[in-house]
Design a protein around this motif. Structure first.
Motif, PDB file in Angstrom:
ATOM      1  N   VAL A 173      40.011  20.299  54.178  1.00  0.00           N
ATOM      2  CA  VAL A 173      41.256  21.069  54.028  1.00  0.00           C
ATOM      3  C   VAL A 173      42.228  20.506  55.055  1.00  0.00           C
ATOM      4  N   PHE A 174      43.331  19.963  54.571  1.00  0.00           N
ATOM      5  CA  PHE A 174      44.283  19.298  55.467  1.00  0.00           C
ATOM      6  C   PHE A 174      45.429  20.250  55.833  1.00  0.00           C
ATOM      7  N   PHE A 175      45.737  20.244  57.111  1.00  0.00           N
ATOM      8  CA  PHE A 175      46.830  21.070  57.625  1.00  0.00           C
ATOM      9  C   PHE A 175      47.983  20.179  58.068  1.00  0.00           C
ATOM     10  N   ASP A 176      49.168  20.715  57.958  1.00  0.00           N
ATOM     11  CA  ASP A 176      50.343  19.999  58.456  1.00  0.00           C
ATOM     12  C   ASP A 176      51.399  21.051  58.800  1.00  0.00           C
ATOM     13  N   PRO A 177      51.929  21.025  60.015  1.00  0.00           N
ATOM     14  CA  PRO A 177      52.920  22.054  60.373  1.00  0.00           C
ATOM     15  C   PRO A 177      54.164  22.013  59.490  1.00  0.00           C
ATOM     16  N   ARG A 178      54.383  20.900  58.806  1.00  0.00           N
ATOM     17  CA  ARG A 178      55.551  20.835  57.925  1.00  0.00           C
ATOM     18  C   ARG A 178      55.400  21.753  56.706  1.00  0.00           C
ATOM     19  N   ALA A 179      54.143  22.113  56.375  1.00  0.00           N
ATOM     20  CA  ALA A 179      53.947  23.093  55.291  1.00  0.00           C
ATOM     21  C   ALA A 179      54.557  24.427  55.691  1.00  0.00           C
ATOM     22  N   VAL A 180      54.387  24.789  56.961  1.00  0.00           N
ATOM     23  CA  VAL A 180      54.970  26.043  57.463  1.00  0.00           C
ATOM     24  C   VAL A 180      56.495  25.954  57.436  1.00  0.00           C
ATOM     25  N   LEU A 181      57.007  24.792  57.790  1.00  0.00           N
ATOM     26  CA  LEU A 181      58.462  24.582  57.752  1.00  0.00           C
ATOM     27  C   LEU A 181      58.994  24.830  56.339  1.00  0.00           C
ATOM     28  N   LYS A 182      58.287  24.285  55.343  1.00  0.00           N
ATOM     29  CA  LYS A 182      58.717  24.451  53.961  1.00  0.00           C
ATOM     30  C   LYS A 182      58.559  25.893  53.486  1.00  0.00           C
ATOM     31  N   CYS A 183      57.635  26.602  54.118  1.00  0.00           N
ATOM     32  CA  CYS A 183      57.430  28.016  53.787  1.00  0.00           C
ATOM     33  C   CYS A 183      58.568  28.878  54.318  1.00  0.00           C
ATOM     34  N   ARG A 184      58.945  28.627  55.562  1.00  0.00           N
ATOM     35  CA  ARG A 184      59.922  29.519  56.211  1.00  0.00           C
ATOM     36  C   ARG A 184      61.345  29.285  55.729  1.00  0.00           C
ATOM     37  N   TRP A 185      61.622  28.058  55.319  1.00  0.00           N
ATOM     38  CA  TRP A 185      62.954  27.739  54.805  1.00  0.00           C
ATOM     39  C   TRP A 185      62.817  27.023  53.469  1.00  0.00           C
ATOM     40  N   GLY A 186      63.736  27.316  52.559  1.00  0.00           N
ATOM     41  CA  GLY A 186      63.722  26.619  51.280  1.00  0.00           C
ATOM     42  C   GLY A 186      62.822  27.284  50.265  1.00  0.00           C
ATOM     43  N   CYS A 187      62.045  28.259  50.694  1.00  0.00           N
ATOM     44  CA  CYS A 187      61.221  29.010  49.748  1.00  0.00           C
ATOM     45  C   CYS A 187      62.071  30.176  49.233  1.00  0.00           C
ATOM     46  N   GLU A 188      61.406  31.134  48.563  1.00  0.00           N
ATOM     47  CA  GLU A 188      62.174  32.256  48.047  1.00  0.00           C
ATOM     48  C   GLU A 188      62.604  33.155  49.204  1.00  0.00           C
ATOM     49  N   ASP A 189      62.683  34.420  48.972  1.00  0.00           N
ATOM     50  CA  ASP A 189      63.255  35.343  49.950  1.00  0.00           C
ATOM     51  C   ASP A 189      62.199  35.698  50.995  1.00  0.00           C
TER      52      ASP A 189
END
Ligand code: SF4
Length: 165
Positions: free
Chosen positions: A24-40
Motif C-alpha cells: 500500500v503506497f502512501f504519498d502526502p500529495r494524496a492528502v493535498l488533492k483531498c483537501r483542495w480540488g475535491c468536493e465540498d
C-alpha cells in the motif's frame, strides 16, 4: 483470505487482490488533492474528514495489518457495500481489527451530499485519499487498471480496502 476474496467476487467485484503492508503506497500529495480540488471538503466532513489523524498515524495503522485486500469494481455503490460486507465477515471470523477504507457510497443517494445528516454514520469509513494512500500506484503495482479518465462515459475503476490482520 481466500474466503473473503471469493465473497467479494460473488458480490460482483472485478478483482480482489491480496496485498502485504508494504504494497500500500502512501504519498502526502494524496492528502493535498483531498483537501483542495475535491468536493465540498468541510461540509462533507463525515465522509472526508481525517478525524484528527495525522498521515504518520494513518501509515502506522495500515502497516500493522499483514493482510490487506484491495477490492476493485466499476460501481461505487456496490464497492462500498462489498467493503463493509467483507469487513463484517472477517470481524465475525475473529479478526477483530478488520477495517474498511473506502469513500462512502453505501446509500444510492447520499443524504450528506443533499445537505442532510447521515442516517447511518456507523457505516462510514475513511476515504483512502484522506489517509494519504496513492491508489493509482497501489493498483498499478498490482497490475490492476487505474488511469485518469478523460470523460464520464469511460469505465470507472474504483478501489476500496479491507485491512484484516
Ligand atoms: S448518507 Fe449514506 S452514502 Fe452518505 S455518508 Fe452516510 S452512509 Fe455514506
Amino acid at each position: 483470505m481466500d474466503r473473503y476474496i471469493s465473497q467479494g467476487k460473488q458480490m460482483g467485484l472485478s478483482n480482489v487482490a491480496l496485498l502485504g503492508p508494504e504494497q500500500v503506497f502512501f504519498d502526502p500529495r494524496a492528502v493535498l488533492k483531498c483537501r483542495w480540488g475535491c468536493e465540498d471538503y468541510f461540509n462533507r466532513s463525515i465522509k472526508c474528514g481525517p478525524r484528527g489523524l495525522s498521515q504518520d498515524e494513518c501509515i502506522e495503522m495500515v502497516r500493522r495489518y499483514q493482510n490487506i485486500l484491495l477490492l476493485h469494481g466499476h460501481d461505487a455503490h456496490l464497492l462500498s457495500k462489498a467493503v463493509l460486507a467483507v469487513e463484517r465477515s472477517a470481524f465475525l471470523d475473529g479478526h477483530y481489527f478488520a477495517f474498511g477504507i473506502r469513500y462512502c457510497k453505501i446509500c444510492k443517494v447520499c443524504a450528506v451530499d443533499q445537505g442532510q445528516p447521515c442516517p447511518q454514520p456507523d457505516k462510514v469509513r475513511p476515504c483512502d485519499q484522506a489517509m494519504g494512500i496513492d491508489v493509482y500506484r497501489t493498483a498499478r503495482e498490482k497490475g490492476l487498471p487505474c488511469q485518469v479518465l478523460q470523460s464520464k462515459d469511460e469505465v470507472q475503476n474504483r478501489y476500496g480496502f479491507v485491512l484484516i490482520d
